[in-house]
Design a protein around this motif. Structure first.
Motif, short mmCIF file in Angstrom:
data_model
loop_
_atom_site.label_atom_id
_atom_site.label_comp_id
_atom_site.label_asym_id
_atom_site.label_seq_id
_atom_site.Cartn_x
_atom_site.Cartn_y
_atom_site.Cartn_z
N GLU A 128 0.82 -1.21 0.00
CA GLU A 128 0.00 0.00 0.00
C GLU A 128 0.85 1.26 0.00
OE1 GLU A 128 -3.07 -0.17 3.08
OE2 GLU A 128 -4.43 -0.13 1.37
N GLU A 129 1.95 1.23 0.76
CA GLU A 129 2.82 2.42 0.80
C GLU A 129 3.40 2.68 -0.60
OE1 GLU A 129 3.35 4.57 3.08
OE2 GLU A 129 2.80 3.64 4.98
N ALA A 131 2.12 1.79 -3.43
CA ALA A 131 1.05 2.25 -4.31
C ALA A 131 0.78 3.73 -4.06
CB ALA A 131 -0.21 1.44 -4.07
N ALA A 132 0.75 4.13 -2.78
CA ALA A 132 0.52 5.53 -2.45
C ALA A 132 1.66 6.42 -2.93
CB ALA A 132 0.32 5.69 -0.95
N ARG B 55 -8.78 6.11 0.76
CA ARG B 55 -8.12 5.31 -0.29
C ARG B 55 -8.78 5.53 -1.64
NH1 ARG B 55 -6.90 2.74 4.34
NH2 ARG B 55 -5.10 1.33 4.43
N MET B 58 -7.83 8.86 -2.94
CA MET B 58 -6.42 8.82 -3.34
C MET B 58 -6.26 8.12 -4.69
SD MET B 58 -3.23 9.45 -2.52
CE MET B 58 -1.63 8.86 -3.10
N LEU B 60 -6.52 4.67 -4.86
CA LEU B 60 -5.97 3.34 -4.61
C LEU B 60 -7.05 2.26 -4.66
CD1 LEU B 60 -3.56 4.06 -1.61
CD2 LEU B 60 -3.01 3.91 -4.03
N LEU B 83 -0.96 10.11 0.53
CA LEU B 83 -1.75 9.52 1.61
C LEU B 83 -0.82 9.03 2.71
CD1 LEU B 83 -4.33 8.17 2.86
CD2 LEU B 83 -3.95 6.26 1.31
N PHE B 85 -0.94 6.62 5.91
CA PHE B 85 -1.79 5.59 6.50
C PHE B 85 -1.82 5.70 8.03
CE2 PHE B 85 -0.46 3.90 2.42
CZ PHE B 85 -1.67 3.49 1.88
#
Lengths: 230, 242
Positions: A128-129, A131-132, B55, B58, B60, B83, B85
């Protein structure tokens, strides 16, 4: 105990036959491990990060190849490099390069399979990191291998351990020729069959010491790295 | 930290968006508009869809139905939104190494990275720990580093998912100060929190979510002074929305 004492005497007095064998063994095993790292690391990382229809069967086969029987690999390489084989013109049979090829085939699946697992675990954590952060594919692979470097040392050690301990493949493709393709493991097998236990024990001690030393160095590197960078 | 753009990310517009996970509806019929201005704070009970909404905004998470656009464009890939988290993952490098990586990923030229790293570390007050392994930083320091890493992309809009959850008051204060600084610099902040006091301190606009739907939205002072829906009143009164 007298055999062990004699073996130590051979080592400490710098017996040239013994040290030639030691040098060749280290050369072959480290070369095979290095080649296997060059092949196995990117292959394992690629499988970890790819999704394709036959992925699960590929992983199963890769994991199974970690238990590849050395004599089968030796036979395969022998057939490939023998005069009538497809690579016979290379003239490598019964040479150290043939032994390196055989050990590379044995070690590559170990490094690829362990790399795949290590990278996949890290990828789950980072996905996820990344992807962000919109991280590109090439940078992802490099970053994952770099960040997993201390864990991958264990893969390297497993591969080196396999190469250093292996005898079945190299005795077939190397021929155990004295002064040319004789290594510690093939010598131990030969000397034991001849009843020359002091030399066999001496080689065994050296082999275990080398493996222990390399593991200790790798552990030290890992601990230092974790302390200062991870 | 310039926000003058050729292709602006604002406003972020969600139009009748639905998100599902299997048969479960996570977000349903969400229509929102995040425009330039003071921070927008998403509030609501756990499981109301705040994190998924961030998300989604963003880019995602793809919507099952509905449309999303950023500055009028439906293109999902952009380096101008970021973003952070709720539990940011630190790369296994130093604090500065994490920022170098983020800058490289954002295609910042190598010769500019070192000065940007110092600038970002100074902004979040982490200069003293630049060379320490990021995973050994405290929770609050890791959150600030994650903020700095997100800022490496020079975002026009920054999504924050419960950035102060599980932090002590001192860590919370430090994060909130950074958020205020960023908002003053013109970065659009869209953050989720379940802490109403924090929402009061930071929000210019409130979005209350419950069970994947928008219950109420509007200016923060109006919302806290007199919410217009019964669910919002109950939520502000401390009742459990189930």
């Amino acid at each position: 105990m007298s055999n062990t004492y004699f073996a130590l005497h051979l080592l400490l007095t710098g017996d040239s036959a013994l040290w030639d064998i030691v040098r060749l063994s280290i050369l072959v095993s480290l070369s095979a491990t290095l080649l296997a790292l060059m092949l196995g690391l990117p292959f394992g990382a690629l499988i970890a990060l790819s999704r394709f229809p036959a992925r699960d069967p590929v992983i199963i086969v890769l994991n199974a190849l970690m238990g590849l029987p050395p004599v089968v690999v030796g036979l395969g390489v022998y057939l490939a490099l023998s005069r009538s084989g497809p690579l016979g013109s290379w003239g490598l049979l019964f040479t150290p390069p043939a032994m390196i090829i055989a050990q590379t085939i044995l070690v590559t699946p170990i490094i690829a399979a362990l790399t795949r697992q290590t990278i996949e675990d890290l990828w789950r954590e980072y996905r996820e990191e990344f992807a962000a952060m919109n991280v590109g594919v090439c940078r992802r692979v490099v970053a994952l291998i770099w960040d997993a470097r201390f864990s991958l040392v264990t893969s390297m050690l497993a591969g080196f351990g396999r190469a250093a301990a292996e005898v079945g493949a190299i005795i077939i493709v190397g021929g155990n020729i004295q002064g040319f393709t004789r290594t510690m493991t093939t010598s131990i097998a030969l000397e034991t069959s001849k009843g020359n236990l002091p030399l066999a024990i001496g080689l065994g001690l050296v082999l275990m010491s080398i493996v222990l030393l390399i593991n200790a160095l790798a552990w030290g590197v890992r601990r230092a790295g974790e302390r200062f960078a991870a | 930290m310039s926000t003058s753009l050729v292709t602006s990310q604002l406003p972020v517009v969600l139009d009748d968006v639905q998100v599902r996970a299997g048969e479960t509806v996570i977000l349903d019929g969400i229509s929102l508009r995040f425009a330039a201005g003071p921070p927008t704070v998403l509030i609501g009970p756990n499981g109301s869809g705040k994190s998924t909404l961030l998300r989604l905004a963003m880019g995602l998470v793809p919507p099952l139905s509905g449309r999303i656009s950023w500055g009028g464009s439906p293109a999902t890939g952009s380096s101008r939104r970021a973003l952070v988290f709720q539990r940011p993952v630190m790369l296994r490098r130093t604090a500065a190494g994490n920022l170098h990586f983020a800058l490289a990923s954002a295609s910042i030229p190598r010769e500019h990275r070192r000065s940007r790293v110092h600038e970002l570390l100074r902004l979040v007050g982490l200069e003293a720990v630049a060379d320490r392994p990021a995973r050994r930083l405290s929770g609050g320091e890791q959150q600030r580093l994650a903020l700095a890493r997100a800022l490496a992309r020079d975002p026009e809009v920054l999504f924050l998912d419960e950035p102060t959850a599980s932090l002590d008051p001192r860590g919370t204060k430090a994060i909130e100060e950074v958020i205020r600084t960023l908002a003053e610099r013109g970065i659009k902040i869209v953050m989720a929190t379940h802490d109403l006091s924090e929402a009061k301190r930071l929000a210019g606009e409130i979005v209350l979510l419950h069970r994947g739907c928008v219950v109420e939205t509007g200016p923060a002072d109006t919302f806290f002074a007199g919410p217009s829906t019964s669910d919002a009143r109950r939520f502000l009164a401390g009742e459990l929305l189930v």
